[in-house]
Design an enzyme around this catalytic site. Sequence first.
Site, PDB file in Angstrom:
ATOM      1  N   LYS A   1      19.657  -0.682  22.623  1.00  0.00           N
ATOM      2  CA  LYS A   1      20.993  -1.006  23.181  1.00  0.00           C
ATOM      3  C   LYS A   1      21.673   0.134  23.184  1.00  0.00           C
ATOM      4  O   LYS A   1      22.390   0.373  24.188  1.00  0.00           O
ATOM      5  CB  LYS A   1      21.603  -2.199  22.144  1.00  0.00           C
ATOM      6  CG  LYS A   1      21.270  -3.498  22.388  1.00  0.00           C
ATOM      7  CD  LYS A   1      21.890  -4.394  21.498  1.00  0.00           C
ATOM      8  CE  LYS A   1      21.267  -5.753  21.805  1.00  0.00           C
ATOM      9  NZ  LYS A   1      22.131  -6.850  21.163  1.00  0.00           N
TER      10      LYS A   1
ATOM     11  N   VAL B   1      12.382   1.804   9.462  1.00  0.00           N
ATOM     12  CA  VAL B   1      12.822   0.903   8.488  1.00  0.00           C
ATOM     13  C   VAL B   1      12.525   1.578   7.150  1.00  0.00           C
ATOM     14  O   VAL B   1      11.600   2.523   7.217  1.00  0.00           O
ATOM     15  CB  VAL B   1      11.885  -0.299   8.760  1.00  0.00           C
ATOM     16  CG1 VAL B   1      11.753  -1.400   7.595  1.00  0.00           C
ATOM     17  CG2 VAL B   1      12.041  -0.886  10.109  1.00  0.00           C
ATOM     18  N   LYS B   2      13.512   1.466   6.315  1.00  0.00           N
ATOM     19  CA  LYS B   2      13.183   2.219   4.908  1.00  0.00           C
ATOM     20  C   LYS B   2      11.536   1.808   4.341  1.00  0.00           C
ATOM     21  O   LYS B   2      11.470   0.507   4.526  1.00  0.00           O
ATOM     22  CB  LYS B   2      14.375   1.540   3.957  1.00  0.00           C
ATOM     23  CG  LYS B   2      14.688   2.652   3.023  1.00  0.00           C
ATOM     24  CD  LYS B   2      15.867   2.090   2.316  1.00  0.00           C
ATOM     25  CE  LYS B   2      16.395   2.910   1.080  1.00  0.00           C
ATOM     26  NZ  LYS B   2      17.128   4.192   1.928  1.00  0.00           N
TER      27      LYS B   2
ATOM     28  N   SER C   1      10.917   3.825  -0.832  1.00  0.00           N
ATOM     29  CA  SER C   1      12.437   4.183  -1.035  1.00  0.00           C
ATOM     30  C   SER C   1      13.231   3.213  -1.344  1.00  0.00           C
ATOM     31  O   SER C   1      14.201   3.299  -1.811  1.00  0.00           O
ATOM     32  CB  SER C   1      12.691   4.705   0.345  1.00  0.00           C
ATOM     33  OG  SER C   1      13.674   5.135   0.460  1.00  0.00           O
TER      34      SER C   1
ATOM     35  N   ARG D   1      17.219   2.727  -8.893  1.00  0.00           N
ATOM     36  CA  ARG D   1      18.362   3.646  -9.229  1.00  0.00           C
ATOM     37  C   ARG D   1      19.684   2.815  -9.295  1.00  0.00           C
ATOM     38  O   ARG D   1      20.847   3.213 -10.062  1.00  0.00           O
ATOM     39  CB  ARG D   1      18.660   4.506  -7.989  1.00  0.00           C
ATOM     40  CG  ARG D   1      19.291   5.909  -8.263  1.00  0.00           C
ATOM     41  CD  ARG D   1      19.011   6.936  -7.302  1.00  0.00           C
ATOM     42  NE  ARG D   1      18.516   6.639  -6.025  1.00  0.00           N
ATOM     43  CZ  ARG D   1      19.149   6.340  -4.809  1.00  0.00           C
ATOM     44  NH1 ARG D   1      20.531   6.583  -4.960  1.00  0.00           N
ATOM     45  NH2 ARG D   1      18.586   6.009  -3.695  1.00  0.00           N
TER      46      ARG D   1
ATOM     47  N   ASP E   1      20.816  -0.310   3.678  1.00  0.00           N
ATOM     48  CA  ASP E   1      20.183   0.413   4.842  1.00  0.00           C
ATOM     49  C   ASP E   1      18.630   0.282   5.362  1.00  0.00           C
ATOM     50  O   ASP E   1      18.139   1.321   5.294  1.00  0.00           O
ATOM     51  CB  ASP E   1      20.618   2.089   4.674  1.00  0.00           C
ATOM     52  CG  ASP E   1      20.076   2.451   3.344  1.00  0.00           C
ATOM     53  OD1 ASP E   1      19.788   1.484   2.286  1.00  0.00           O
ATOM     54  OD2 ASP E   1      20.029   3.660   3.165  1.00  0.00           O
TER      55      ASP E   1
ATOM     56  N   ARG F   1      20.329   5.922  13.403  1.00  0.00           N
ATOM     57  CA  ARG F   1      21.153   7.113  13.646  1.00  0.00           C
ATOM     58  C   ARG F   1      21.288   7.452  14.999  1.00  0.00           C
ATOM     59  O   ARG F   1      20.498   7.513  16.003  1.00  0.00           O
ATOM     60  CB  ARG F   1      20.136   8.200  12.979  1.00  0.00           C
ATOM     61  CG  ARG F   1      20.789   9.462  12.612  1.00  0.00           C
ATOM     62  CD  ARG F   1      20.141  10.309  11.395  1.00  0.00           C
ATOM     63  NE  ARG F   1      19.944   9.538  10.220  1.00  0.00           N
ATOM     64  CZ  ARG F   1      19.137  10.004   9.281  1.00  0.00           C
ATOM     65  NH1 ARG F   1      18.355  11.076   9.664  1.00  0.00           N
ATOM     66  NH2 ARG F   1      19.226   9.399   7.989  1.00  0.00           N
TER      67      ARG F   1
ATOM     68  N   GLU G   1      22.264  -0.273   8.546  1.00  0.00           N
ATOM     69  CA  GLU G   1      23.449   0.762   8.774  1.00  0.00           C
ATOM     70  C   GLU G   1      23.443   1.615   9.684  1.00  0.00           C
ATOM     71  O   GLU G   1      22.045   2.168  10.256  1.00  0.00           O
ATOM     72  CB  GLU G   1      23.025   1.471   7.370  1.00  0.00           C
ATOM     73  CG  GLU G   1      24.188   2.693   6.950  1.00  0.00           C
ATOM     74  CD  GLU G   1      23.972   3.522   5.810  1.00  0.00           C
ATOM     75  OE1 GLU G   1      24.488   3.016   4.894  1.00  0.00           O
ATOM     76  OE2 GLU G   1      22.969   4.425   5.976  1.00  0.00           O
TER      77      GLU G   1
ATOM     78  N   GLU H   1      18.646  19.146   3.918  1.00  0.00           N
ATOM     79  CA  GLU H   1      19.062  18.752   2.736  1.00  0.00           C
ATOM     80  C   GLU H   1      18.440  17.419   2.066  1.00  0.00           C
ATOM     81  O   GLU H   1      18.063  17.718   1.048  1.00  0.00           O
ATOM     82  CB  GLU H   1      20.708  18.535   2.625  1.00  0.00           C
ATOM     83  CG  GLU H   1      21.129  18.524   1.156  1.00  0.00           C
ATOM     84  CD  GLU H   1      21.562  16.967   0.543  1.00  0.00           C
ATOM     85  OE1 GLU H   1      22.117  16.946  -0.478  1.00  0.00           O
ATOM     86  OE2 GLU H   1      21.049  16.043   1.225  1.00  0.00           O
TER      87      GLU H   1
HETATM   88  P1  0O2 Z   1      16.814   7.499   3.360  1.00  0.00           P
HETATM   89  O1  0O2 Z   1      16.470   6.422   4.194  1.00  0.00           O
HETATM   90  O2  0O2 Z   1      15.803   8.376   2.900  1.00  0.00           O
HETATM   91  O3  0O2 Z   1      17.912   8.437   4.362  1.00  0.00           O
HETATM   92  P2  0O2 Z   1      25.711   6.202  -2.517  1.00  0.00           P
HETATM   93  O4  0O2 Z   1      25.260   5.597  -3.847  1.00  0.00           O
HETATM   94  O5  0O2 Z   1      27.153   5.791  -2.214  1.00  0.00           O
HETATM   95  O6  0O2 Z   1      25.893   7.796  -2.789  1.00  0.00           O
HETATM   96  P3  0O2 Z   1      24.275   4.705  -0.797  1.00  0.00           P
HETATM   97  O7  0O2 Z   1      24.878   3.491  -1.551  1.00  0.00           O
HETATM   98  O8  0O2 Z   1      22.783   4.789  -0.794  1.00  0.00           O
HETATM   99  O9  0O2 Z   1      24.837   6.084  -1.603  1.00  0.00           O
HETATM  100  O10 0O2 Z   1      25.000   4.578   0.360  1.00  0.00           O
HETATM  101  P4  0O2 Z   1      25.259   5.559   1.401  1.00  0.00           P
HETATM  102  O11 0O2 Z   1      26.140   6.695   0.756  1.00  0.00           O
HETATM  103  O12 0O2 Z   1      25.923   4.994   2.853  1.00  0.00           O
HETATM  104  O13 0O2 Z   1      24.023   6.555   1.640  1.00  0.00           O
HETATM  105  C1  0O2 Z   1      22.960   5.785   2.663  1.00  0.00           C
HETATM  106  C2  0O2 Z   1      22.149   7.095   3.399  1.00  0.00           C
HETATM  107  O14 0O2 Z   1      23.321   7.901   3.845  1.00  0.00           O
HETATM  108  C3  0O2 Z   1      21.241   7.660   2.652  1.00  0.00           C
HETATM  109  O15 0O2 Z   1      20.027   7.044   2.647  1.00  0.00           O
HETATM  110  C4  0O2 Z   1      21.256   8.830   3.377  1.00  0.00           C
HETATM  111  O16 0O2 Z   1      20.344   8.551   4.545  1.00  0.00           O
HETATM  112  C5  0O2 Z   1      22.343   9.018   3.755  1.00  0.00           C
HETATM  113  N1  0O2 Z   1      23.183   9.888   2.822  1.00  0.00           N
HETATM  114  C6  0O2 Z   1      24.154   9.753   2.032  1.00  0.00           C
HETATM  115  N2  0O2 Z   1      24.537  11.000   1.127  1.00  0.00           N
HETATM  116  C7  0O2 Z   1      23.559  11.845   1.787  1.00  0.00           C
HETATM  117  C8  0O2 Z   1      23.492  13.101   1.246  1.00  0.00           C
HETATM  118  O17 0O2 Z   1      24.243  13.439   0.401  1.00  0.00           O
HETATM  119  N3  0O2 Z   1      22.589  13.829   1.690  1.00  0.00           N
HETATM  120  C9  0O2 Z   1      21.746  13.394   2.814  1.00  0.00           C
HETATM  121  N4  0O2 Z   1      21.003  14.208   3.383  1.00  0.00           N
HETATM  122  N5  0O2 Z   1      21.964  12.058   3.173  1.00  0.00           N
HETATM  123  C10 0O2 Z   1      22.848  11.379   2.614  1.00  0.00           C
HETATM  124  P5  0O2 Z   1      18.915   7.076   1.409  1.00  0.00           P
HETATM  125  O18 0O2 Z   1      19.064   6.242   0.551  1.00  0.00           O
HETATM  126  O19 0O2 Z   1      19.137   8.766   0.836  1.00  0.00           O
HETATM  127  O20 0O2 Z   1      17.685   7.103   2.029  1.00  0.00           O
END
Ligand code: 0O2
Length: 268
Positions: free
Chosen positions: A23, A47-48, A52, A59, A73, A78, A142, A157
């Site tokens: 879309k 898809v995660k 993960s 966590r 998510d 993205r 997400e 990062e």
């Molecule tokens: P993946 O799939 O490997 O990317 P929080 O507890 O609020 O810090 P939460 O609940 O996971 O985090 O939600 P949030 O903040 O919406 O983050 C979800 C995703 O945002 C993460 O997925 C990352 O993709 C990205 N993200 C958030 N914070 C950071 C960061 O500091 N650095 C980077 N590079 N990405 C970030 P996951 O879970 O990491 O998994």
Amino acid sequence: MEMMKWNEILLPYDQVVNELVLKFQGIQKNYLLLEKHSPIEEVYGRVKSMASILDKANRKNIPMDKITEKIEDIAGIRIICRFVEDINRTIGIIRERNGRDLKIIEEEDYVTKTKSSGYRSYHVTVRYPIITAMGYTEVLAEIQVRSLAMNFWATIEHSLKYKYNGNMPDELQKRLVACAEAAFKLDKEMSTIRDEIMEAQKVIQTKNNLVDEILKNIQSLYYVAKVDKMNQFNMQFIELYQEGNLEKLFSFNKQLKIMAELYKVRFI
Ligand code: 0O2
């Protein structure tokens, strides 16, 4: 939880990712065809992985039977934008869909409220309805919207985070925060020459669309016109293409259209 169950749980997410990516790519294509600047530069999704999902559940102390409710998510989209200004335009596009093909549950603005890590991005959590072989369901997804520079930083990062498994040395963390600031500065600098970049982008797109049209028109004439004449047109096109003069390419296309009228060929 058995292996089979995981497959069933993840099945709708795969479809959601595919549908949403398609879309947003469709919207990007519309802009290009209309020769307008697309706020969407690139779209992809994933898809995660199970590992993960389990990590995150661990966590955040999420019980296994609450994973799909609490982890937002599992389906991740993205959207990368060329300029910071395009992030808001893209969010506008997502908001326009609210109540239509998706429902917005939450928005998190890490663009203005930068995370302590230096992370910048805009997150929109949506509930998306889907029909799979197993029937109707609604799942969370997400959508992360960020600029090219923000994406560059986050990608690097993220891999370092994995490497150090949550124990990144302080010094490295500080340097990453400094890099995030540099990326932010780059975004701001790019915004100042945005008009010039967009103009260049428009010229490229106009040329691409025109070349597509010319080639389709030549193709249509091949069926009716004399071979010699068509070979001559082909040669002429190659010369004009190499010269790269848009005006000349436009008038060449006009010639093709006049010829089409003569032969009563229907052109695009
Ligand atoms: P993946 O799939 O490997 O990317 P929080 O507890 O609020 O810090 P939460 O609940 O996971 O985090 O939600 P949030 O903040 O919406 O983050 C979800 C995703 O945002 C993460 O997925 C990352 O993709 C990205 N993200 C958030 N914070 C950071 C960061 O500091 N650095 C980077 N590079 N990405 C970030 P996951 O879970 O990491 O998994």
